[in-house]
Design a protein around this motif. Sequence first.
Motif, PDB file in Angstrom:
ATOM      1  N   ALA A   1     -12.883  13.254  -3.965  1.00 48.80           N
ATOM      2  CA  ALA A   1     -11.595  13.784  -4.431  1.00 48.80           C
ATOM      3  C   ALA A   1     -11.697  14.223  -5.892  1.00 48.80           C
ATOM      4  N   TRP A   2     -12.344  13.426  -6.730  1.00 48.86           N
ATOM      5  CA  TRP A   2     -12.519  13.816  -8.131  1.00 48.86           C
ATOM      6  C   TRP A   2     -13.296  15.123  -8.223  1.00 48.86           C
ATOM      7  N   GLN A   3     -14.379  15.230  -7.462  1.00 50.79           N
ATOM      8  CA  GLN A   3     -15.175  16.461  -7.483  1.00 50.79           C
ATOM      9  C   GLN A   3     -14.342  17.651  -7.013  1.00 50.79           C
ATOM     10  N   TYR A   4     -13.547  17.457  -5.989  1.00 52.83           N
ATOM     11  CA  TYR A   4     -12.746  18.549  -5.453  1.00 52.83           C
ATOM     12  C   TYR A   4     -11.730  19.043  -6.487  1.00 52.83           C
ATOM     13  N   TYR A   5     -11.001  18.127  -7.070  1.00 56.13           N
ATOM     14  CA  TYR A   5      -9.899  18.507  -7.959  1.00 56.13           C
ATOM     15  C   TYR A   5     -10.323  18.807  -9.392  1.00 56.13           C
ATOM     16  N   CYS A   6     -11.483  18.328  -9.810  1.00 50.90           N
ATOM     17  CA  CYS A   6     -11.824  18.443 -11.231  1.00 50.90           C
ATOM     18  C   CYS A   6     -13.097  19.212 -11.545  1.00 50.90           C
TER      19      CYS A   6
ATOM     20  N   THR B   1       0.831  -1.206   0.000  1.00 57.27           N
ATOM     21  CA  THR B   1       0.000   0.000   0.000  1.00 57.27           C
ATOM     22  C   THR B   1       0.860   1.249   0.000  1.00 57.27           C
ATOM     23  N   GLY B   2       1.898   1.251   0.839  1.00 54.86           N
ATOM     24  CA  GLY B   2       2.793   2.407   0.907  1.00 54.86           C
ATOM     25  C   GLY B   2       3.466   2.675  -0.425  1.00 54.86           C
ATOM     26  N   SER B   3       3.893   1.626  -1.096  1.00 48.67           N
ATOM     27  CA  SER B   3       4.536   1.785  -2.416  1.00 48.67           C
ATOM     28  C   SER B   3       3.567   2.354  -3.436  1.00 48.67           C
ATOM     29  N   ARG B   4       2.311   1.910  -3.377  1.00 46.91           N
ATOM     30  CA  ARG B   4       1.300   2.462  -4.307  1.00 46.91           C
ATOM     31  C   ARG B   4       1.132   3.955  -4.082  1.00 46.91           C
ATOM     32  N   ILE B   5       1.138   4.380  -2.840  1.00 46.20           N
ATOM     33  CA  ILE B   5       0.959   5.794  -2.535  1.00 46.20           C
ATOM     34  C   ILE B   5       2.186   6.585  -2.956  1.00 46.20           C
ATOM     35  N   VAL B   6       3.371   6.112  -2.611  1.00 50.74           N
ATOM     36  CA  VAL B   6       4.599   6.805  -3.013  1.00 50.74           C
ATOM     37  C   VAL B   6       4.682   6.890  -4.532  1.00 50.74           C
ATOM     38  N   ASP B   7       4.448   5.772  -5.208  1.00 55.39           N
ATOM     39  CA  ASP B   7       4.493   5.763  -6.673  1.00 55.39           C
ATOM     40  C   ASP B   7       3.423   6.686  -7.258  1.00 55.39           C
ATOM     41  N   GLY B   8       2.258   6.711  -6.625  1.00 56.64           N
ATOM     42  CA  GLY B   8       1.180   7.579  -7.110  1.00 56.64           C
ATOM     43  C   GLY B   8       1.533   9.048  -7.001  1.00 56.64           C
ATOM     44  N   PHE B   9       2.054   9.458  -5.852  1.00 50.93           N
ATOM     45  CA  PHE B   9       2.442  10.859  -5.695  1.00 50.93           C
ATOM     46  C   PHE B   9       3.600  11.208  -6.629  1.00 50.93           C
ATOM     47  N   ASP B  10       4.507  10.265  -6.841  1.00 51.45           N
ATOM     48  CA  ASP B  10       5.596  10.508  -7.789  1.00 51.45           C
ATOM     49  C   ASP B  10       5.046  10.667  -9.204  1.00 51.45           C
ATOM     50  N   GLY B  11       4.047   9.879  -9.556  1.00 52.36           N
ATOM     51  CA  GLY B  11       3.413   9.997 -10.876  1.00 52.36           C
ATOM     52  C   GLY B  11       2.712  11.337 -11.048  1.00 52.36           C
ATOM     53  N   ILE B  12       2.059  11.807  -9.988  1.00 56.95           N
ATOM     54  CA  ILE B  12       1.431  13.133 -10.046  1.00 56.95           C
ATOM     55  C   ILE B  12       2.493  14.185 -10.287  1.00 56.95           C
ATOM     56  N   TRP B  13       3.616  14.110  -9.557  1.00 59.71           N
ATOM     57  CA  TRP B  13       4.694  15.077  -9.757  1.00 59.71           C
ATOM     58  C   TRP B  13       5.219  15.019 -11.192  1.00 59.71           C
TER      59      TRP B  13
ATOM     60  N   PHE C   1      -4.052  10.174 -11.309  1.00 59.04           N
ATOM     61  CA  PHE C   1      -4.601  10.710 -10.065  1.00 59.04           C
ATOM     62  C   PHE C   1      -5.565   9.733  -9.387  1.00 59.04           C
ATOM     63  N   ARG C   2      -6.462   9.124 -10.142  1.00 60.53           N
ATOM     64  CA  ARG C   2      -7.456   8.211  -9.561  1.00 60.53           C
ATOM     65  C   ARG C   2      -6.791   7.036  -8.838  1.00 60.53           C
ATOM     66  N   PRO C   3      -5.790   6.356  -9.419  1.00 61.50           N
ATOM     67  CA  PRO C   3      -5.181   5.252  -8.681  1.00 61.50           C
ATOM     68  C   PRO C   3      -4.552   5.702  -7.352  1.00 61.50           C
ATOM     69  N   THR C   4      -4.016   6.890  -7.316  1.00 59.08           N
ATOM     70  CA  THR C   4      -3.453   7.412  -6.068  1.00 59.08           C
ATOM     71  C   THR C   4      -4.564   7.660  -5.057  1.00 59.08           C
ATOM     72  N   THR C   5      -5.656   8.232  -5.506  1.00 61.82           N
ATOM     73  CA  THR C   5      -6.797   8.473  -4.632  1.00 61.82           C
ATOM     74  C   THR C   5      -7.372   7.158  -4.119  1.00 61.82           C
TER      75      THR C   5
END
Length: 181
Positions: free
Chosen positions: A161-166, A49-61, A99-103
């Motif tokens: 989250a989708w509603q907030y950001y999009c 789970t932690g790797s998914r989050i780290v990878d997700g935030f890295d993908g957003i960046w 973004f969705r996979p990170t959320t």
Amino acid sequence: MAIDLLDHKLDRAFDHIDADGDGEIDREDVLGLGARILVGFGESPTSVTGSRIVDGFDGIWRSLAEALDRDGDSRLSREEFRAGMTWAFVSGDRYDQVFRPTTEALAELADTNGDGLIGPREFRTMITAFGAAYDDVDEAFDRLDRTGRGTLTTDELVLAAWQYYCLDDPHATGNWLFGPL
């Protein structure tokens, strides 16, 4: 007027990431947000789970930097961030792929017992890691819990989250994700 709402929400998101308040964000700021969330839940960044989050935030960046970092300084101003988020995730096609996979990973992390539901305590842990005002979290949770059952489903959190950001809809429930605007 609706564009002003979206800009306001994206500015708030920028402030969540710019923890040192220097007016710019970089990869470390984005990954730092992910780290604050993981620490709040006691989750290792090397777990699945932690790797998914780290990878997700890295993908957003990477998506933001790819869209905007034309000078190669690996830093984004508030205006660049707003434009990048709009380009990549609001009007662009990267929300579902990045973004969705990170959320979804964040929602799964907040679902500490794996029952598909997020209670007020887990919601507070996650949202305060983003920098939301502690006093606003209960009201935010209550607004997002439209059924009044005292929990949010992981799907409801992902939708918020989708509603907030999009979305630029002033009536969208997701506008309450981090408390009152």
